[in-house]
Enzyme design. Structure first.
Site, PDB file in Angstrom:
ATOM      1  N   ARG A 111      29.742 -13.566 -11.416  1.00 54.17           N
ATOM      2  CA  ARG A 111      28.701 -14.528 -11.073  1.00 54.17           C
ATOM      3  C   ARG A 111      29.346 -15.868 -10.743  1.00 54.17           C
ATOM      4  O   ARG A 111      30.030 -16.455 -11.581  1.00 54.17           O
ATOM      5  CB  ARG A 111      27.716 -14.690 -12.228  1.00 54.17           C
ATOM      6  CG  ARG A 111      26.625 -15.714 -11.913  1.00 54.17           C
ATOM      7  CD  ARG A 111      25.754 -16.010 -13.119  1.00 54.17           C
ATOM      8  NE  ARG A 111      24.803 -17.066 -12.797  1.00 54.17           N
ATOM      9  CZ  ARG A 111      24.579 -18.148 -13.544  1.00 54.17           C
ATOM     10  NH1 ARG A 111      25.246 -18.330 -14.672  1.00 54.17           N
ATOM     11  NH2 ARG A 111      23.703 -19.060 -13.162  1.00 54.17           N
ATOM     12  N   HIS A 156      23.736 -24.725  -8.615  1.00 54.69           N
ATOM     13  CA  HIS A 156      24.202 -24.917  -9.988  1.00 54.69           C
ATOM     14  C   HIS A 156      24.589 -26.391 -10.161  1.00 54.69           C
ATOM     15  O   HIS A 156      25.772 -26.730 -10.253  1.00 54.69           O
ATOM     16  CB  HIS A 156      25.385 -23.998 -10.272  1.00 54.69           C
ATOM     17  CG  HIS A 156      25.684 -23.824 -11.730  1.00 54.69           C
ATOM     18  ND1 HIS A 156      25.836 -22.587 -12.322  1.00 54.69           N
ATOM     19  CD2 HIS A 156      25.865 -24.727 -12.732  1.00 54.69           C
ATOM     20  CE1 HIS A 156      26.104 -22.731 -13.606  1.00 54.69           C
ATOM     21  NE2 HIS A 156      26.136 -24.029 -13.878  1.00 54.69           N
ATOM     22  N   GLU A 201      19.384 -22.970 -14.582  1.00 50.56           N
ATOM     23  CA  GLU A 201      18.964 -23.884 -15.654  1.00 50.56           C
ATOM     24  C   GLU A 201      18.228 -25.131 -15.168  1.00 50.56           C
ATOM     25  O   GLU A 201      18.689 -26.261 -15.367  1.00 50.56           O
ATOM     26  CB  GLU A 201      20.172 -24.324 -16.484  1.00 50.56           C
ATOM     27  CG  GLU A 201      20.938 -23.196 -17.128  1.00 50.56           C
ATOM     28  CD  GLU A 201      22.140 -23.684 -17.905  1.00 50.56           C
ATOM     29  OE1 GLU A 201      22.526 -23.012 -18.878  1.00 50.56           O
ATOM     30  OE2 GLU A 201      22.713 -24.736 -17.546  1.00 50.56           O
ATOM     31  N   ASN A 342      20.168 -17.646 -19.778  1.00 52.62           N
ATOM     32  CA  ASN A 342      21.322 -18.279 -20.412  1.00 52.62           C
ATOM     33  C   ASN A 342      20.957 -18.585 -21.860  1.00 52.62           C
ATOM     34  O   ASN A 342      20.051 -19.383 -22.117  1.00 52.62           O
ATOM     35  CB  ASN A 342      21.706 -19.578 -19.697  1.00 52.62           C
ATOM     36  CG  ASN A 342      22.320 -19.343 -18.331  1.00 52.62           C
ATOM     37  OD1 ASN A 342      22.509 -18.196 -17.906  1.00 52.62           O
ATOM     38  ND2 ASN A 342      22.631 -20.411 -17.624  1.00 52.62           N
ATOM     39  N   TYR A 344      22.552 -19.667 -25.674  1.00 53.61           N
ATOM     40  CA  TYR A 344      23.687 -20.145 -26.465  1.00 53.61           C
ATOM     41  C   TYR A 344      23.352 -20.309 -27.945  1.00 53.61           C
ATOM     42  O   TYR A 344      24.177 -20.017 -28.799  1.00 53.61           O
ATOM     43  CB  TYR A 344      24.186 -21.482 -25.915  1.00 53.61           C
ATOM     44  CG  TYR A 344      24.917 -21.366 -24.597  1.00 53.61           C
ATOM     45  CD1 TYR A 344      26.288 -21.122 -24.550  1.00 53.61           C
ATOM     46  CD2 TYR A 344      24.236 -21.484 -23.393  1.00 53.61           C
ATOM     47  CE1 TYR A 344      26.962 -21.006 -23.346  1.00 53.61           C
ATOM     48  CE2 TYR A 344      24.902 -21.357 -22.176  1.00 53.61           C
ATOM     49  CZ  TYR A 344      26.258 -21.127 -22.162  1.00 53.61           C
ATOM     50  OH  TYR A 344      26.922 -20.985 -20.958  1.00 53.61           O
ATOM     51  N   GLU A 411      24.535 -16.148 -18.874  1.00 55.65           N
ATOM     52  CA  GLU A 411      25.530 -16.967 -19.580  1.00 55.65           C
ATOM     53  C   GLU A 411      25.360 -16.788 -21.079  1.00 55.65           C
ATOM     54  O   GLU A 411      24.242 -16.743 -21.597  1.00 55.65           O
ATOM     55  CB  GLU A 411      25.395 -18.466 -19.258  1.00 55.65           C
ATOM     56  CG  GLU A 411      25.855 -18.885 -17.887  1.00 55.65           C
ATOM     57  CD  GLU A 411      25.750 -20.396 -17.666  1.00 55.65           C
ATOM     58  OE1 GLU A 411      25.857 -21.150 -18.665  1.00 55.65           O
ATOM     59  OE2 GLU A 411      25.562 -20.812 -16.521  1.00 55.65           O
TER      60      GLU A 411
END
Length: 504
Positions: A111, A156, A201, A342, A344, A411
């Site tokens: 990616r 991005h 995002e 994504n 985290y 991610e």
């Protein structure tokens, strides 16, 4: 015979432990009773990067300025180590080095993002840059020659500076500029690219860029401009999706998929208050996902009600949350083939009756306070705590809220100082892979996992003070050597075996 009976009893005990713990922190229980856990045969593994963070070549071969070029040059004091990505890992000149390690990992896909100002220096088709197109032609062709699927992110963070000069994401014309850019990519690369991500995002560039003024374009308009940025992002995404389905899906063999990547935490309530958990999730994930993936479409009701009421209380003539017409709702609803996620970290939250933030602001509209568990392991990044069960919860929320849409984890990663013996990163990845397996066991439609990131790179306002790479990059060396960390070997073994071993 007695040994066989004992084995059967132990097996039944294992199954009981798995079933009885599925609603809680089941990843730890399952790991303790199995040598390894297998992923479905068609599950895909990859790594992720972005153009500004790795390419360098900031002013070469006709590339235009991005807002991050301008920001880091004019405001070095806003970057932790006063650095920039003018050169960085220098992938613009050293993609063959990246290709070598992608192959070494055994990745199914890679990616990466395309730099809008590299292919359209002013953001407009009139400034088409053939040298920029050739660079990405080479990247895509080399990946395919080595049986690695390209997964392309169109945007991005690195908006062309020329578009920001005329309002950027707050200008309604942004929708047409992005659609035009997306069409160029479909025309030029669509015969080879099967996976497209329109935006990466949105919450994480709209809020700091147009609300808090900590990211470019440094607009401090919390509760107004950041909401407009999100609204225009959702609409531009839908236009790009509909364009692909209408003109290019059949042309390229009906195998292409277009989605959007949304970042989200999962929220827990210490008092098991489901209403506050739902509120938190709607103010984060739901803001972007509900208009696209829900059956009802449009913004979540809690956003419409809260922001509308607060806007009237501030003496405004209309809500600060843009209104979606029925035509826009219909265009946006269902405008994705998958949800890029994504993930985290997570938080505990509680409702705040009288928020202390500025008026207006997202903080005052959301009315939630987030905290961490002191037992959670923290990364180098002050915001990043390892909470793998949050990923299982988040995937379950998506399954229940959005008709079990296909989810590709685009991610997931852990930051440190860049050390080669990165056992904490290995543990983080392993725990989160087990969390995904828990979600798959519960019926969640998860089809891919992507580590952030392939290599150490420029981490936005944190510069090079935080490292996420599976490979260390010697930034002070003219050759920018890529050196495998211990986690690279671990991830290679995961990909090869399609499983998560109980051992580091």
């Amino acid at each position: 015979m007695e040994g066989i009976k004992i084995e059967k009893i132990f097996l039944l005990f294992q199954i009981f432990c798995i079933i009885s713990n599925r609603g809680g922190n089941s990843y730890a229980v399952i790991e303790s009773v199995n040598e390894s856990r297998k992923f479905p045969d068609k599950f895909l593994f990859g790594t992720s990067t972005s153009a500004y963070q790795i390419e360098g070549g900031w002013n070469e071969d006709g590339k235009g300025l991005s807002i991050w070029d301008t920001f880091t040059h004019e405001h070095p004091e806003k970057i932790a180590d006063r650095s920039n990505a003018d050169v960085g890992p220098d992938s613009y000149h050293r993609f063959d080095d990246d290709l070598k390690i992608i192959k070494e990992l055994g990745s199914d896909f890679y990616r990466f993002s395309i730099s809008w100002p590299r292919v359209m220096p002013t953001g407009d088709i009139s400034s088409l840059n053939k040298a920029g197109l050739k660079y990405y032609d080479d990247v895509i062709n080399k990946l395919l020659e080595n049986n690695i699927e390209p997964m392309v992110t169109m945007f991005h963070y690195d908006l062309p500076q020329k578009l920001t000069d005329i309002g950027g994401f707050t200008n309604p014309l942004f929708l047409k500029y992005f659609e035009n850019y997306a069409e160029l990519l479909y025309i030029h690369f669509g015969d080879r690219v099967k996976y497209w991500i329109t935006f990466n995002e949105p919450f994480d560039y709209c809020h700091p860029g147009y609300g808090e003024a900590t990211y470019p374009p440094l607009i401090e308009s919390d509760g107004i401009a950041n909401y407009l940025c999100l609204d225009h992002t959702i609409k531009a995404h839908a236009m790009a999706y509909r364009l692909y389905r209408m003109k290019y899906y059949e042309k390229y063999g009906k195998i292409g998929k277009v989605g959007i990547t949304i970042s989200s935490r999962f929220y827990f309530s210490k008092s098991n208050d489901e209403s506050i958990v739902d509120r938190g999730m709607q103010f984060m994930l739901g803001w972007l996902a509900h208009p696209i993936y829900s059956k009802a479409g449009g913004y979540p009701e809690v956003l419409i009600e809260e922001i509308g009421r607060n806007s009237l209380g501030e003496g405004r003539a209309w809500s600060r949350l843009p209104t979606m017409s029925e035509d826009w709702k219909n265009l946006i609803r269902g405008s994705a083939d998958f949800l890029g996620l994504n993930y985290y970290t997570s938080r505990y939250i509680e409702y705040v009756e009288s928020p202390k933030g500025k008026s207006p602001s997202l903080e005052r509209d959301a009315r939630i306070n987030a905290t961490v568990d002191p037992q959670w392991k923290r990364a180098k990044s002050t915001w990043l705590y390892s909470v793998p069960r949050g990923l299982t919860g988040l995937l379950g929320f998506i399954k229940d809220q959005y008709s079990n849409v296909e989810v590709m984890i685009t991610e997931n990663g852990f930051s440190d100082d860049g050390q080669l013996n990165d056992d904490d990163r290995i543990q983080y990845i392993k725990d989160h892979l087990n969390a995904i397996l828990d979600a798959i066991d519960q019926g969640c439609n998860v089809t891919a996992y992507t580590v952030w990131s392939l290599i150490d790179n420029f981490e936005w306002v944190y510069g090079y003070t935080e490292r996420f790479g599976l490979y260390y990059v010697n930034m002070s060396s003219p050759n920018k050597e890529r050196i495998a960390k211990k986690s690279a070997k671990f991830y290679t073994d995961v990909i090869k075996s399609h499983s998560v071993s109980s051992n580091l």
